[in-house]
Design a protein around this motif. Sequence first.
Motif, mmCIF file in Angstrom:
data_model
loop_
_atom_site.group_PDB
_atom_site.id
_atom_site.type_symbol
_atom_site.label_atom_id
_atom_site.label_comp_id
_atom_site.label_asym_id
_atom_site.label_seq_id
_atom_site.Cartn_x
_atom_site.Cartn_y
_atom_site.Cartn_z
ATOM 1 N N VAL A 252 0.818 -1.206 0.000
ATOM 2 C CA VAL A 252 0.000 0.000 0.000
ATOM 3 C C VAL A 252 0.854 1.259 0.000
ATOM 4 C CG1 VAL A 252 -1.785 1.250 1.278
ATOM 5 C CG2 VAL A 252 -1.793 -1.239 1.252
ATOM 6 N N TRP A 253 1.871 1.270 0.849
ATOM 7 C CA TRP A 253 2.697 2.466 1.020
ATOM 8 C C TRP A 253 4.111 2.044 1.374
ATOM 9 C CZ3 TRP A 253 4.190 4.757 6.026
ATOM 10 C CH2 TRP A 253 4.826 5.992 5.873
ATOM 11 N N THR A 254 5.076 2.660 0.726
ATOM 12 C CA THR A 254 6.467 2.398 1.045
ATOM 13 C C THR A 254 7.046 3.617 1.756
ATOM 14 O OG1 THR A 254 6.665 1.010 -0.905
ATOM 15 C CG2 THR A 254 8.710 1.731 0.122
ATOM 16 N N PRO A 255 7.273 3.512 3.053
ATOM 17 C CA PRO A 255 7.816 4.654 3.785
ATOM 18 C C PRO A 255 9.252 4.958 3.365
ATOM 19 C CG PRO A 255 7.194 2.878 5.288
ATOM 20 C CD PRO A 255 7.001 2.382 3.908
ATOM 21 N N ARG B 220 9.983 0.483 5.769
ATOM 22 C CA ARG B 220 9.267 -0.794 5.755
ATOM 23 C C ARG B 220 9.991 -1.837 6.596
ATOM 24 N NH1 ARG B 220 10.600 -5.106 3.097
ATOM 25 N NH2 ARG B 220 12.417 -5.132 1.761
#
Length: 139
Positions: A35-38, A43
């Motif tokens: 969903v989202w890659t920090p 991650r």
Amino acid sequence: MSQYQIIDEPKVKPQQHLIVNPIIILLVGILMPLVWTPPFYGRVWIPLVWIVINGYLLGSPTFKSEVIIAILGGIFWFALPYSMVFILMTIGQHELVNVAVPYLRIANNGIFFLTLYLIVFRQSIPYELFCYFKDKGQR
């Protein structure tokens, strides 16, 4: 009135409302990159820090080993690609570096998930005891 204490009974901190099931942290570590890659390799370090804080708040009897596993897992996760590229460059196999990169990503994911799983496995029993005593106290 005397009190009894079970050795494995977690010593709960005042912030007990922040404690979550360690399996949720494992699932977030697996599904968050979809969903989202920090940024800044978040991650990897966000779930590791989260699960260590969860173990501290839980009062886990294996907290020291959990921290050691998290630190070693982070070090191995970081050092594996650099050491393999360094070894390949040292022995003169420059063309194998591009071939090895996808396999190093797989190995890095394996290290990361193994680290999380080992900590979740250690935290699951204290978490179940925490839930049992929390529910028993509300009755």
